[in-house]
Design an enzyme around this catalytic site. Structure first.
Site, mmCIF file in Angstrom:
data_model
loop_
_atom_site.group_PDB
_atom_site.id
_atom_site.type_symbol
_atom_site.label_atom_id
_atom_site.label_comp_id
_atom_site.label_asym_id
_atom_site.label_seq_id
_atom_site.Cartn_x
_atom_site.Cartn_y
_atom_site.Cartn_z
ATOM 1 N N ASP A 232 34.086 -17.425 -83.046
ATOM 2 C CA ASP A 232 34.468 -16.025 -82.936
ATOM 3 C C ASP A 232 33.170 -15.222 -82.908
ATOM 4 O O ASP A 232 32.089 -15.772 -83.143
ATOM 5 C CB ASP A 232 35.328 -15.636 -84.136
ATOM 6 N N ASP B 94 32.707 -11.175 -83.884
ATOM 7 C CA ASP B 94 32.593 -10.222 -84.989
ATOM 8 C C ASP B 94 32.927 -10.893 -86.317
ATOM 9 O O ASP B 94 34.014 -11.440 -86.493
ATOM 10 C CB ASP B 94 33.525 -9.032 -84.771
#
Length: 348
Positions: A84, A86
């Site tokens: 991922d 953020d």
């Protein structure tokens, strides 16, 4: 499940190998230069497959301003590591919150005469409930505000679905402008993530990807600034929220990554930081390592099915490397199998 104590030298993890259940591994992880040793082992071992990183051509993604590699099911990877963005690559949640509040202030948004402001505590709830910026705003106005949409500085209050969508789009565009400026000033990589990326990119058995729920404008700014164009050019796949019509926690983005990498979901390991991301990974049938932070530390990741959880990938007394996350199976193929060493403790 009590995963870690504040001063513990033990990490409890859920096995992702052929034997399910919990196990405690007390073997320390030495903070030695693992990537260099790993590359030496690779150089000494003959290995080849069609579509390896050295033989594939690089292309620019049609979706983003970042370079990416065209991959297919013929790439020959036995496993994949998917990050991922953020909260995993860079701890950006507070930066996003500040940018949203700046956008709300720019448009002069009020509800019942009160300015629209997202507090730290409320944004923690949002990021563990809703994936993507536009869905977060819709959730806020439709659910938190009970369906009462805000009034702008010029007295405009959206009534129709079309007007609400236009306001959300305008807010998101302005938020992205503020976010880009903030990223340039303060964003840095989370400890250990770039080292783990480099080790995975050096291994021809591992497909490597980034799958983010963020919109591409803000996402591009982060990955270019933090990961860097040269490293990004070696990734097999880079996807942002604009590339799918359903955001996390829907598993669509991870399903797409599995198909494009040519790696079965159970053979992909996802690194996430929130409940939304964890549920997306598990929904796709992928084991998930959670690297939580102050905004997500209290979430029940292990109870929800995370394979393991740590506060970061590297600290003073430990470093998580590729051989902590993958191991050869009986056929000699590299597969996800988490075996974390001693040294990490909970960041309360």
């Amino acid at each position: 499940v009590s995963v870690l104590s504040r001063h513990s030298a033990i990490i409890t993890s859920r096995s992702t190998g052929p034997h399910s259940g919990f196990r405690t591994v007390a073997k320390p992880v030495a903070p030695s230069p693992r990537a260099a040793l790993h590359d030496q082992r690779l150089a000494a071992r003959p290995f080849s497959h069609s579509g390896s990183r050295t033989s594939q051509s690089f292309v620019s993604s049609r979706h983003h301003g970042v370079p990416s590699r065209r991959v297919s099911a013929s790439a020959g990877y036995s496993t994949a590591l998917i990050f991922d963005c953020d909260g995993v690559i860079v701890e950006t949640e507070e930066l996003h919150r500040l940018a949203y509040n700046s956008s709300f202030e720019h448009f002069g948004l009020t509800v019942d005469g009160m300015p629209v402001v997202w507090t730290v505590e409320y944004y923690d709830v949002l990021q563990n409930t809703v994936g993507g910026g536009k869905p977060k705003m819709r959730y806020h106005f439709n659910t938190t505000c009970g369906g009462e949409w805000p009034v702008t500085r010029n007295g405009f209050a959206p009534k129709t679905e079309e007007e609400q969508t236009q306001l959300i789009d305008d807010l998101q565009d302005k938020k992205t402008e503020f976010y880009k400026k903030i990223v340039e000033e303060v964003a840095t990589a989370r400890p250990g993530v770039l080292e783990l990326m480099d080790e995975a990119l050096a291994d021809p058995r591992v497909g490597v990807a980034i799958c983010s729920a963020a919109t591409k404008a803000g996402f591009d700014k982060v990955v270019n600034a933090i990961v860097g164009p040269e490293r990004l050019a070696r990734f097999d796949l880079v996807l942002a929220g604009d590339d799918v019509h359903k955001k996390k926690p829907d598993p669509l983005i991870y399903n797409m990554a599995s198909q494009r990498l040519g790696v079965a979901p159970k053979d992909c390991l996802v690194v996430e930081d929130s409940m939304v991301g964890l549920r997306a990974a598990l929904g796709a049938g992928m084991p998930c390592l959670v690297t939580y932070h102050k905004s997500t530390v209290g979430q029940p990741f292990m109870e929800e099915g995370a394979a393991a959880m740590v506060p970061m990938l590297r600290a003073d007394h430990y470093s998580i490397a590729l051989d902590n996350l993958f191991a050869p199976n009986e056929q000699g193929l590299l597969k996800p199998r988490i075996s974390l060493g001693a040294g990490a403790g909970v960041v309360a």
